[in-house]
Design a protein around this motif. Structure first.
Motif, PDB file in Angstrom:
ATOM      1  N   ASN B 274       0.812  -1.216   0.000  1.00 34.92           N
ATOM      2  CA  ASN B 274       0.000   0.000   0.000  1.00 34.92           C
ATOM      3  C   ASN B 274       0.848   1.271   0.000  1.00 34.92           C
ATOM      4  N   GLY B 275       2.116   1.117  -0.371  1.00 33.83           N
ATOM      5  CA  GLY B 275       2.953   2.298  -0.544  1.00 33.83           C
ATOM      6  C   GLY B 275       3.520   2.877   0.741  1.00 33.83           C
ATOM      7  N   ILE B 276       3.504   2.098   1.817  1.00 32.16           N
ATOM      8  CA  ILE B 276       4.101   2.561   3.071  1.00 32.16           C
ATOM      9  C   ILE B 276       5.515   1.992   3.160  1.00 32.16           C
ATOM     10  N   ALA B 277       6.522   2.874   3.357  1.00 31.78           N
ATOM     11  CA  ALA B 277       7.903   2.410   3.466  1.00 31.78           C
ATOM     12  C   ALA B 277       8.079   1.679   4.788  1.00 31.78           C
ATOM     13  N   VAL B 278       8.707   0.494   4.748  1.00 29.02           N
ATOM     14  CA  VAL B 278       8.842  -0.305   5.967  1.00 29.02           C
ATOM     15  C   VAL B 278      10.232  -0.150   6.561  1.00 29.02           C
TER      16      VAL B 278
END
Lengths: 378, 295
Positions: B274-278
């Motif tokens: 979902n486009g969240i940097a981990v």
């Protein structure tokens, strides 16, 4: 707090749910006597806080008292998912026409108690949930009004097209909801709820977890805690107000807050080490808690280095520092201790530690790396 | 700007005379929070002396604190047996915002309380949470002020002390925060990830978000899907419990609700999708945030 099947059945019986009779045995002889008293075919069931008992061989049918005794001698002492079986429940075997699933759980998403029922009960209910979700009906209960009569009937009729059975089941739903709220359950489950060939409903297995935070209001339920069902170190930790899980590594961890404790364990692994435990000293701190924590950690012979990671908020760093100093006076601590303290009352804490000859880190990465290195070279 | 609290916050402290309540009232006053009243039933008429000689009036009820001192927010430090009642009292008295710090409130007490608060239209944060801080403006709860600094990043977390760690990492890298919010780890909480993310989305000064989750449940996954649909600022995520051993689980109810979705691995996968940097460790949240801010 998880409780045993026989204890859960007692709570269900008190709420009026039809539960077959049964007694608990701790020796094979006792199991044989109970089977003799009950007469007919019985089931001998391991009482452990784990699922999958049947698949592990912990549930057996016995046609006679002698056979029940024989099964009990094999089940008692058996290990199921790392837990030793100390007790068996002996209960009459029932003829089963159909099996249903009935469960209630506190649901995060709907912020309330959620009923889940399915006419396809039994051990494969999770399979049903993923392959045939339409076979499960969910119903949120508004905590202000409780389970309303028409809702209980909706659930009952989802299980049984027959009106008479649906009404019986609706009554069981109300009774189960009553047991769930009276005993502050976080989960209560009947699986299976059976229909006998005579058309009677019976709850023949029961699983219940109680909300630990409510135990202070429930003195009778609190006595259900089975100290033999958990490792001794976990009992000591709970009595000291700590949250502790023993693991197999060699870096003893003492952290405040569950999230930071998990992140600390993750970081120990990241730097190539292995945590010896999960330990959360909790919120409001006092030095005695830290002494207890250090005692529990040093009791584990695998521990080669002790890592403190404290980020003060409601926990005050000076309380933790005092606890560390106090513990080193009271108990003999062999493994080296490395400390990271920051946040509330950090300066006072550093002063206390400095006077006692300790130094402290402010970075989590540095202290974890150091602890892993010390454990590896010990 | 900031979310939920700022310099117009007029705070009443419920449980002001207890060990934690009094200690943290001193800390909040020292930080600059406008603490206008305290409540301890039976101690009405007394006053609480904060640093600098400021005297804070104590009342028996929250209703008096609202009527006489214009309190518009409450923070709760009362013991678990009385905390659910204290939340309902505050909501009934008409404050707009409540932060419940207390740990160990029976969950079924909270299901009723949550329903009441929701009907009253009050924003409840927690329980079992560290509260929140809008650096340079106000803090409500227990987050240490010295680890924060004003700036463009919103922080939201399910954990307590891990929130501090994340904030500390940002501040040490010279990256400030609009508001840092700990939503709490209990099963029933008043404000969830999406509520906070949505408030950050509406705040023109929040230019990037750090989101700290844990293993268990599906809150992080739902929040991640919401982020993709609704936010166009960078979000960095961290999940604690990557190495936690699987528990011995009893019963099927939990699995029927969430399947196997609760692991750290699964949550990180959903974040990335979902486009969240981990971030793999807390220190790793800094560089994607700095990049996202164009630094």
């Amino acid at each position: 707090m998880d409780i045993h099947e026989y204890q859960a059945k007692e709570l269900f019986r008190n709420a009026g749910i039809p539960v077959p009779p049964g007694e608990v045995a701790t020796t094979p002889e006792e199991a044989g006597e109970i089977a003799g008293r009950l007469g007919g075919t019985v089931v001998v069931k391991a009482q452990v806080h784990a699922g999958g008992r049947g698949k592990a061989g912990g549930v057996k049918l016995a046609a006679s008292a002698a056979e029940a005794q024989e099964h009990a001698s094999r089940i008692l002492g058996m290990e199921i998912k790392g837990l030793t079986v100390e007790k068996v429940l002996v209960t009459p075997a029932e003829d089963i026409a159909s099996e249903a699933y009935v469960g209630i759980v506190i649901d995060r998403a709907t912020q309330a108690a959620l009923f889940m029922v399915s006419p396809e009960g039994g051990i494969d209910i999770e399979e049903v949930a993923s392959t045939n979700p339409d076979a499960i009906r969910k119903l949120r209960v508004d905590p202000r009004y409780g389970l309303l009569p028409h809702q209980a009937y909706l659930l009952g009729s989802f299980l049984y097209p027959d009106v008479k059975l649906a009404r019986q089941a609706a009554k069981v739903m109300e009774q189960l909801y009553d047991a769930f709220t009276t005993n502050h359950c976080s989960m209560a489950e009947i699986n299976p709820l059976i229909v006998t060939p005579e058309g009677e409903l019976k709850a023949i297995d029961a699983k219940v977890s109680i909300d630990d935070s409510a135990l202070f209001q429930l003195p009778e339920v609190a006595t259900f805690r089975d100290l033999e069902a958990e490792p001794e170190s976990e009992t000591q930790a709970r009595e000291a107000g700590l949250s502790f899980v023993k693991l197999d590594g060699n870096v003893g961890c003492c952290v405040n807050g569950a999230g930071l404790a998990m992140a600390t364990m993750d970081l120990v692994k990241y730097y190539g080490g292995d945590p010896a435990n999960f330990l959360d000293i909790g919120g409001s701190s006092n030095p005695d808690k830290v002494v207890s924590a250090l005692k529990i950690i040093t009791d584990d012979p695998n521990v080669k280095a002790i890592l403190f990671n404290i980020f003060g908020g409601i926990t005050r760093c000076d309380d933790v520092a005092n606890g560390i100093v106090e513990a080193t006076k009271r108990i003999d601590i062999r493994p080296p201790i490395v400390i990271r303290l920051t946040g509330t009352n950090e300066e006072e804490a550093l002063e206390i530690l400095k006077e006692a000859g300790f130094s402290a880190y402010t970075s989590m990465d540095e202290v974890v790396e150091k602890a892993v290195e010390l454990a590896a070279s010990a | 700007m900031s979310i939920f609290i700022d310099d117009s916050t007029r705070l009443v402290v419920q449980g002001i005379t207890g060990r934690d309540g009094s200690f943290h009232t001193h800390q909040m006053v020292a930080y600059g929070t406008n603490v206008v009243a305290g409540v301890t039933p039976g101690k009405g008429g007394q006053s609480f002396e904060a640093e600098g000689g400021k005297r804070i009036p104590i009342f028996n009820t929250v209703e008096e604190a609202v009527r006489k001192e214009g309190a518009n927010a409450s923070v709760i430090y009362v013991p678990p047996a009385f905390a659910a009642g204290a939340i309902v009292e505050a909501a009934d008295a008409g404050v707009a915002f409540i932060a419940a710090i207390t740990e160990g409130i029976p969950v079924q007490d909270m299901t009723r309380t949550y329903a009441f608060v929701k009907d009253a239209g009050v924003r409840l944060l927690g329980p079992n949470c560290p509260g929140l801080i809008s650096p340079g403006k106000a803090k409500v709860g227990i987050i240490p002020g010295q680890i924060t600094m004003p700036g463009p990043v919103g922080v939201v977390s399910r954990s307590g002390t891990l929130t501090y760690e994340a904030v500390f990492q940002l501040t040490r890298a010279g990256i400030g925060q609009t508001t840092c919010v700990g939503i709490g780890g209990d099963p029933i909480i008043g404000t969830n990830f999406i509520d906070v993310l949505s408030a950050f989305g509406d705040d023109p000064e929040t230019e990037a978000i750090v989101m700290i989750g844990e293993i268990g449940g599906t809150d992080e996954q739902e929040a991640a899907a919401w982020v993709r649909e609704n936010l166009d600022i960078p979000v960095v995520g961290f999940i604690a419990g990557q190495t936690a051993p699987p528990g011995r689980r009893m019963g099927h109810a939990g699995a029927i609700i969430s399947g196997s979705a609760g692991t750290a691995e699964e949550k990180m996968k959903v974040f990335e999708a979902n486009g969240i940097a981990v971030a793999r460790r807390p220190a790793d949240i800094r560089s994607p945030i700095a990049e996202g801010l164009g630094g």
